[in-house]
Design a protein around this motif. Structure first.
Motif, PDB file in Angstrom:
ATOM      1  N   HIS A  61       0.801  -1.227   0.000  1.00  0.00           N
ATOM      2  CA  HIS A  61       0.000   0.000   0.000  1.00  0.00           C
ATOM      3  C   HIS A  61       0.835   1.278   0.000  1.00  0.00           C
ATOM      4  N   GLN A  88      -0.877   1.684  -4.844  1.00  0.00           N
ATOM      5  CA  GLN A  88       0.265   2.016  -3.976  1.00  0.00           C
ATOM      6  C   GLN A  88       0.438   3.529  -3.889  1.00  0.00           C
ATOM      7  N   PRO A 130      -4.599   3.849   2.494  1.00  0.00           N
ATOM      8  CA  PRO A 130      -4.094   2.736   3.306  1.00  0.00           C
ATOM      9  C   PRO A 130      -4.329   2.958   4.801  1.00  0.00           C
TER      10      PRO A 130
END
Length: 192
Positions: A61, A88, A130
């Motif tokens: 992440h 990401q 995230p």
């Protein structure tokens, strides 16, 4: 004919062995994406390509790959390729003056797409961020950048980050000289 999006997904279980970041697996994930997007893995890239999980243990992440094409302190310019796997993000950060002026930067999307987060009023309908970073994100304004789009840092020394969409992303960064001494992360646990 339009290219199919890159959708291969690795998880933290792939990237960590007994809690230790396995850079070889991370590099393999990027090589898979390079092959999909037709990015040649040149000798220069092979020698200078790096991956980073920012010491956070959540590369799935929060992490990135990259290469500095040029980082010239004499003439104060910088060319960088940012590689992000699907979903990401780069840890939120900012640049302050050091021996050099605070870094200014612009980004151009080459493949995939990104959310470009920076200062300003919160943008509605933000993507899921995230869990490992939620307490350390202050930049709530974003816009989506697709292939060919160019955008610049709005205000010097302001907090910002990029987060790939579900196709991953390749982003060229143009900027003034990058000095790690002037780099700061919002998350106190993040490091290079």
């Amino acid at each position: 004919m339009q290219q199919k999006p890159y959708t291969k997904k690795y998880t933290n279980a792939d990237y960590y062995t007994d809690g230790v970041f396995n850079q070889d697996v991370a590099k393999k994930a990027f090589l898979d994406m390079f092959e999909h997007y037709g990015i040649p893995f040149t000798p220069f890239l092979e020698e200078n390509f790096w991956v980073n999980d920012f010491g956070l243990g959540d590369f799935e992440h929060t992490g990135m790959g990259g290469v500095f094409w040029i980082n010239n302190p004499d003439h104060l310019y910088f060319g960088h390729e940012i590689y992000l796997l699907p979903g990401q993000m780069i840890a939120e950060h900012y640049h302050v003056p050091s021996e050099y002026a605070a870094k200014h930067e612009s980004w151009q999307v080459r493949n995939g797409w990104v959310y470009n987060f920076g200062i300003g009023e919160p943008t509605p309908n933000a993507p899921a961020l995230p869990e490992s970073q939620k307490d350390y994100i202050t930049a709530q304004n974003f816009h989506i950048m697709k292939v060919g789009d160019i955008s610049s840092l709005q205000v010097l020394e302001s907090r910002h980050f990029l987060m790939a969409g579900d196709e991953g992303a390749v982003v060229t960064e143009y900027g003034t000289f990058h000095d790690n001494a002037g780099l700061r992360f919002t998350n106190p646990k993040a490091s290079l």
